[in-house]
Design a protein around this motif. Structure first.
Motif, PDB file in Angstrom:
ATOM      1  N   THR A 151       0.823  -1.206   0.000  1.00  0.00           N
ATOM      2  CA  THR A 151       0.000   0.000   0.000  1.00  0.00           C
ATOM      3  C   THR A 151       0.856   1.255   0.000  1.00  0.00           C
ATOM      4  OG1 THR A 151      -0.135  -0.131   2.403  1.00  0.00           O
ATOM      5  CG2 THR A 151      -1.916  -1.137   1.150  1.00  0.00           C
ATOM      6  N   ASN A 152       1.994   1.210   0.641  1.00  0.00           N
ATOM      7  CA  ASN A 152       2.913   2.348   0.661  1.00  0.00           C
ATOM      8  C   ASN A 152       4.257   1.891   0.111  1.00  0.00           C
ATOM      9  OD1 ASN A 152       1.056   4.050   1.916  1.00  0.00           O
ATOM     10  ND2 ASN A 152       1.610   3.269   3.915  1.00  0.00           N
ATOM     11  N   PRO A 153       4.479   2.069  -1.186  1.00  0.00           N
ATOM     12  CA  PRO A 153       5.764   1.632  -1.737  1.00  0.00           C
ATOM     13  C   PRO A 153       6.900   2.490  -1.180  1.00  0.00           C
ATOM     14  CG  PRO A 153       4.520   2.835  -3.373  1.00  0.00           C
ATOM     15  CD  PRO A 153       3.616   2.651  -2.194  1.00  0.00           C
ATOM     16  N   PRO A 154       8.082   1.938  -1.012  1.00  0.00           N
ATOM     17  CA  PRO A 154       9.194   2.726  -0.474  1.00  0.00           C
ATOM     18  C   PRO A 154       9.615   3.814  -1.442  1.00  0.00           C
ATOM     19  CG  PRO A 154       9.937   0.575  -1.175  1.00  0.00           C
ATOM     20  CD  PRO A 154       8.442   0.570  -1.274  1.00  0.00           C
ATOM     21  N   LEU A 155      10.010   4.926  -0.884  1.00  0.00           N
ATOM     22  CA  LEU A 155      10.435   6.064  -1.687  1.00  0.00           C
ATOM     23  C   LEU A 155      11.953   6.130  -1.714  1.00  0.00           C
ATOM     24  CD1 LEU A 155       7.974   8.755  -0.306  1.00  0.00           C
ATOM     25  CD2 LEU A 155       7.778   7.454  -2.404  1.00  0.00           C
ATOM     26  N   ASN A 156      12.471   6.648  -2.800  1.00  0.00           N
ATOM     27  CA  ASN A 156      13.914   6.867  -2.897  1.00  0.00           C
ATOM     28  C   ASN A 156      14.215   8.205  -2.244  1.00  0.00           C
ATOM     29  OD1 ASN A 156      14.339   4.492  -4.257  1.00  0.00           O
ATOM     30  ND2 ASN A 156      14.065   5.435  -6.267  1.00  0.00           N
ATOM     31  N   LYS A 157      14.780   8.162  -1.057  1.00  0.00           N
ATOM     32  CA  LYS A 157      15.100   9.396  -0.344  1.00  0.00           C
ATOM     33  C   LYS A 157      16.535   9.783  -0.637  1.00  0.00           C
ATOM     34  CE  LYS A 157      11.877   8.749   3.437  1.00  0.00           C
ATOM     35  NZ  LYS A 157      11.695   8.682   4.878  1.00  0.00           N
ATOM     36  N   ASN A 158      16.753  11.079  -0.705  1.00  0.00           N
ATOM     37  CA  ASN A 158      18.111  11.576  -0.890  1.00  0.00           C
ATOM     38  C   ASN A 158      18.822  11.565   0.456  1.00  0.00           C
ATOM     39  OD1 ASN A 158      17.676  12.013  -3.580  1.00  0.00           O
ATOM     40  ND2 ASN A 158      16.974  14.114  -3.299  1.00  0.00           N
ATOM     41  N   ILE A 159      19.857  10.757   0.557  1.00  0.00           N
ATOM     42  CA  ILE A 159      20.637  10.657   1.785  1.00  0.00           C
ATOM     43  C   ILE A 159      21.769  11.665   1.695  1.00  0.00           C
ATOM     44  CG2 ILE A 159      22.046   9.116   3.209  1.00  0.00           C
ATOM     45  CD1 ILE A 159      20.433   6.787   2.033  1.00  0.00           C
ATOM     46  N   PRO A 160      21.942  12.490   2.727  1.00  0.00           N
ATOM     47  CA  PRO A 160      23.053  13.450   2.649  1.00  0.00           C
ATOM     48  C   PRO A 160      24.388  12.712   2.570  1.00  0.00           C
ATOM     49  CG  PRO A 160      22.022  13.488   4.833  1.00  0.00           C
ATOM     50  CD  PRO A 160      21.178  12.619   3.957  1.00  0.00           C
ATOM     51  N   THR A 161      25.309  13.314   1.818  1.00  0.00           N
ATOM     52  CA  THR A 161      26.578  12.631   1.577  1.00  0.00           C
ATOM     53  C   THR A 161      27.430  12.569   2.833  1.00  0.00           C
ATOM     54  OG1 THR A 161      27.521  14.698   0.829  1.00  0.00           O
ATOM     55  CG2 THR A 161      26.605  13.242  -0.865  1.00  0.00           C
ATOM     56  N   LYS A 162      27.417  13.634   3.632  1.00  0.00           N
ATOM     57  CA  LYS A 162      28.235  13.631   4.843  1.00  0.00           C
ATOM     58  C   LYS A 162      27.364  14.060   6.017  1.00  0.00           C
ATOM     59  CE  LYS A 162      32.537  15.267   6.770  1.00  0.00           C
ATOM     60  NZ  LYS A 162      33.694  16.147   6.616  1.00  0.00           N
ATOM     61  N   PRO A 163      27.107  13.159   6.952  1.00  0.00           N
ATOM     62  CA  PRO A 163      26.279  13.548   8.098  1.00  0.00           C
ATOM     63  C   PRO A 163      27.055  14.455   9.046  1.00  0.00           C
ATOM     64  CG  PRO A 163      27.024  11.303   8.350  1.00  0.00           C
ATOM     65  CD  PRO A 163      27.462  11.762   6.991  1.00  0.00           C
ATOM     66  N   THR A 164      26.323  15.248   9.785  1.00  0.00           N
ATOM     67  CA  THR A 164      26.973  16.138  10.745  1.00  0.00           C
ATOM     68  C   THR A 164      27.444  15.312  11.938  1.00  0.00           C
ATOM     69  OG1 THR A 164      24.846  16.580  11.777  1.00  0.00           O
ATOM     70  CG2 THR A 164      25.562  18.109  10.069  1.00  0.00           C
ATOM     71  N   PRO A 165      28.651  15.589  12.431  1.00  0.00           N
ATOM     72  CA  PRO A 165      29.147  14.804  13.572  1.00  0.00           C
ATOM     73  C   PRO A 165      28.404  15.149  14.841  1.00  0.00           C
ATOM     74  CG  PRO A 165      30.697  16.535  13.000  1.00  0.00           C
ATOM     75  CD  PRO A 165      29.616  16.560  11.972  1.00  0.00           C
ATOM     76  N   TRP A 166      28.317  14.171  15.706  1.00  0.00           N
ATOM     77  CA  TRP A 166      27.642  14.349  16.966  1.00  0.00           C
ATOM     78  C   TRP A 166      28.661  14.805  17.989  1.00  0.00           C
ATOM     79  CZ3 TRP A 166      24.532   9.890  19.727  1.00  0.00           C
ATOM     80  CH2 TRP A 166      23.784  10.436  20.747  1.00  0.00           C
ATOM     81  N   THR A 167      28.395  15.944  18.604  1.00  0.00           N
ATOM     82  CA  THR A 167      29.347  16.467  19.602  1.00  0.00           C
ATOM     83  C   THR A 167      29.032  15.841  20.942  1.00  0.00           C
ATOM     84  OG1 THR A 167      27.888  18.344  20.005  1.00  0.00           O
ATOM     85  CG2 THR A 167      29.630  18.638  18.364  1.00  0.00           C
ATOM     86  N   TRP A 168      30.032  15.164  21.493  1.00  0.00           N
ATOM     87  CA  TRP A 168      29.869  14.537  22.793  1.00  0.00           C
ATOM     88  C   TRP A 168      30.166  15.560  23.885  1.00  0.00           C
ATOM     89  CZ3 TRP A 168      27.860   9.764  22.893  1.00  0.00           C
ATOM     90  CH2 TRP A 168      27.925   9.023  21.722  1.00  0.00           C
ATOM     91  N   PRO A 169      29.366  15.613  24.940  1.00  0.00           N
ATOM     92  CA  PRO A 169      29.580  16.642  25.952  1.00  0.00           C
ATOM     93  C   PRO A 169      30.863  16.425  26.768  1.00  0.00           C
ATOM     94  CG  PRO A 169      27.762  15.202  26.580  1.00  0.00           C
ATOM     95  CD  PRO A 169      28.178  14.823  25.189  1.00  0.00           C
ATOM     96  N   TRP A 170      31.388  15.204  26.819  1.00  0.00           N
ATOM     97  CA  TRP A 170      32.577  14.966  27.631  1.00  0.00           C
ATOM     98  C   TRP A 170      33.873  14.960  26.817  1.00  0.00           C
ATOM     99  CZ3 TRP A 170      28.605  11.421  27.002  1.00  0.00           C
ATOM    100  CH2 TRP A 170      28.862  10.387  26.113  1.00  0.00           C
ATOM    101  N   ALA A 171      33.767  15.185  25.512  1.00  0.00           N
ATOM    102  CA  ALA A 171      34.973  15.149  24.685  1.00  0.00           C
ATOM    103  C   ALA A 171      35.616  16.509  24.571  1.00  0.00           C
ATOM    104  CB  ALA A 171      34.649  14.620  23.304  1.00  0.00           C
TER     105      ALA A 171
END
Length: 54
Positions: free
Chosen positions: A34-54
């Protein structure tokens, strides 16, 4: 112990498996989703996650 005797259960398992694979599965595969999957544009480089203790 009767649970270890495969004589009555092995033909039942084979019959069930063949029934599913030859009769039921082709009928299920003809249905469309009923809901076919869509081709989503995946960003080429994800933003890094900043760790609070690093």
């Amino acid at each position: 112990m009767p649970q270890l005797n495969p004589a009555p259960w092995f033909p039942i398992m084979l019959l069930t498996w063949f029934t599913f694979s030859l009769l039921i599965q082709p009928k299920l595969l003809t249905f469309t989703t009923t809901n076919p999957p869509l081709n989503k544009n995946i960003p080429t480089k994800p933003t890094p996650w900043t760790w609070p203790w690093a």
